[in-house]
Enzyme design. Structure first.
Site, PDB file in Angstrom:
ATOM      1  N   THR A 174       0.885  -1.156  -0.086  1.00 40.23           N
ATOM      2  CA  THR A 174      -0.012   0.111   0.112  1.00 40.23           C
ATOM      3  C   THR A 174       0.913   1.264   0.220  1.00 40.23           C
ATOM      4  OG1 THR A 174      -1.880   0.721   0.760  1.00 40.23           O
ATOM      5  CG2 THR A 174      -0.289   0.408   2.562  1.00 40.23           C
ATOM      6  N   HIS A 194      -6.085  -0.939   4.476  1.00 40.64           N
ATOM      7  CA  HIS A 194      -5.574   0.475   4.495  1.00 40.64           C
ATOM      8  C   HIS A 194      -6.818   1.285   4.744  1.00 40.64           C
ATOM      9  CE1 HIS A 194      -3.593   3.927   2.044  1.00 40.64           C
ATOM     10  NE2 HIS A 194      -4.507   4.602   3.171  1.00 40.64           N
ATOM     11  N   CYS A 211      -3.928   7.950   7.531  1.00 41.31           N
ATOM     12  CA  CYS A 211      -4.546   6.529   7.567  1.00 41.31           C
ATOM     13  C   CYS A 211      -3.513   5.420   8.063  1.00 41.31           C
ATOM     14  CB  CYS A 211      -4.681   5.942   6.039  1.00 41.31           C
ATOM     15  SG  CYS A 211      -5.748   7.157   4.928  1.00 41.31           S
TER      16      CYS A 211
END
Lengths: 160, 282
Positions: free
Chosen positions: A23, A46, A29
């Protein structure tokens, strides 16, 4: 085989040892990375925000957007691929904040708190954590051995 | 070093005349579609981009639009102005150009995301969209693009300072003598952008440093849109979140954290529709 990209508010699971889950650019995040070394099953979530009560409808459409709806989904999907909870290693990465945020831009911190609370409630030990600070992170999970690599926006790569 | 950087501004291609001309025509409410089409057609690069942009899900036609005149009619005054700005700005962010160790296309994706976020916030706060804000948000990091050419060696130094607690902006100033926001403001002046826009670009990380009369909503909204896009991790691969937070910004707009969390959800939705715009440089 190859890189399997996990987008924002997205999750991917795999039982193929040739895969690498990745990711890109976690800001505030958080990525939750899980791996069962015996079953060779791994997954990456994620998520963007701490709590699905913000928008229930959205949480149904895109459960991976929130910590409280995304994490159970990640685990269940790994179980369906043969993983077992007691063997799963859990790592948590991301949740960066801007500098001297005056408590106004707290999403990063709230995400970290949410993820810790969920795992504590479910008796899951977080084995590795690289959170906070003010840089973005790219995370890779190598399925062949469960190794987890983090690259920061400054360019440094380390293993967690 | 500063001189070298500032001199580079004068070698940048001017902001396309096509845009200014179209903007002028669009200012009158009873503009003739034909006039706009004529101007756009004379600039094939912009014309191609307009069609691409117009057909993106963000602008959302139900059936494919094939001609410039259909595009002008379909978009209408406000959306056309945004599409024009997007088409013109795009030409500066070419694939392969290095910016702070990343690629200019990454910076383009960040820029489009900030422009989209700016309209979400504008709707949330003032219940309408704003083309000026869209433009300022879209080119807010133009200074980085120019700076990026000079910082191959200095990038490490800048990141080292950032890891010691400097903000990205402060680190740039210390190492290069100027920061990318200031430089961007100067580029906007060189492009003859209105003063308010130049300032919004120059102060997009520190709107709190503007004098009271200059501190309009514009720079604050660019700042907020940028911060929230960075928090989503869409940073163009560079500065991460190494920027100073300005708490007063939320009070200024009577926003609560929950409003901002909701606008992030909205950004997620709109980014999915804007994929084509973000990836038009790839």
């Amino acid at each position: 085989m190859g890189d399997i990209v996990v987008g924002i508010s997205d999750y991917k699971c795999s039982k193929n040892r040739d895969d690498v889950l990745v990711t890109y650019a976690l800001g505030s995040c958080i990525a939750v990375v899980v791996y069962d070394p015996v079953a060779v099953v791994g997954g990456m979530l994620h998520f963007m925000l701490p709590d699905s009560s913000l928008d229930k409808k959205k949480a149904e459409e895109v459960p991976a957007m929130f910590a409280d709806t995304g994490i159970p989904l990640l685990f269940k999907t790994c179980y369906s691929l043969g993983a077992e909870k007691r063997r799963m290693k859990v790592k948590v990465i991301g949740g960066a904040s801007i500098l001297n945020d005056d408590n106004y831009f707290r999403i990063g911190q709230k995400n970290i708190t949410a993820v810790r609370r969920i795992f504590w409630k479910n008796n899951v030990l977080i084995e590795g954590e690289d959170t906070g600070e003010n840089y973005n992170r790219t995370v890779r999970l190598r399925m062949m051995d469960g190794k987890c690599f983090i690259r920061s926006s400054g360019g440094m790569t380390k293993e967690l | 070093m500063i001189k070298k950087i500032l001199d580079r501004i004068n070698t940048l291609p001017p902001f396309p005349v096509t845009v200014n001309k179209v903007m002028q025509i669009l200012q009158s409410d009873d503009y003739a579609v034909r006039d706009v089409v004529e101007v756009i057609k004379r600039d094939p690069a912009v014309a191609t981009n307009i069609l691409k942009i117009c057909n993106s899900a963000y602008f959302g036609p139900h059936k494919p639009i094939k001609s410039i005149s259909d595009a002008v009619v379909f978009l209408g005054q406000k959306q056309l102005s945004k599409a024009m700005q997007t088409a013109s700005a795009a030409r500066y962010y070419k694939k392969g150009k290095r910016v702070y160790g990343a690629d200019a296309v990454d910076l383009w994706e960040h820029s489009v995301a900030v422009a989209i976020m700016s309209q979400i916030l504008m709707r949330q706060i003032h219940d309408r969209e704003d083309e000026n804000l869209y433009t300022a948000a879209l080119v807010h990091d133009i200074g980085k693009l120019v700076m990026g050419e000079f910082v191959e060696e200095e990038t490490d130094q800048i990141f080292r300072l950032v890891s010691q607690g400097y903000s990205f902006l402060e680190a740039e100033e210390k190492v290069l003598g100027i920061n990318h926001a200031d430089l961007g403001g100067k580029i906007a002046e060189y492009w003859h952008f209105p003063r308010e826009l130049c300032q919004a670009i120059a102060f997009h990380h520190r709107p709190d440093l503007l004098s009271e009369e200059e501190a309009t909503d514009l720079p604050y909204l660019v700042y907020l849109s940028d911060q929230y896009t960075l928090m989503m991790g869409i940073d163009g691969g560079m500065d991460g979140l190494a920027h100073r937070g300005i708490g007063s910004v939320l009070e200024r707009f009577h926003l609560k954290e929950v409003n901002l969390e909701r606008s992030l959800v909205q950004l997620y939705d709109e980014l999915n529709r804007a994929r084509e715009l973000m990836e038009m440089q790839r």
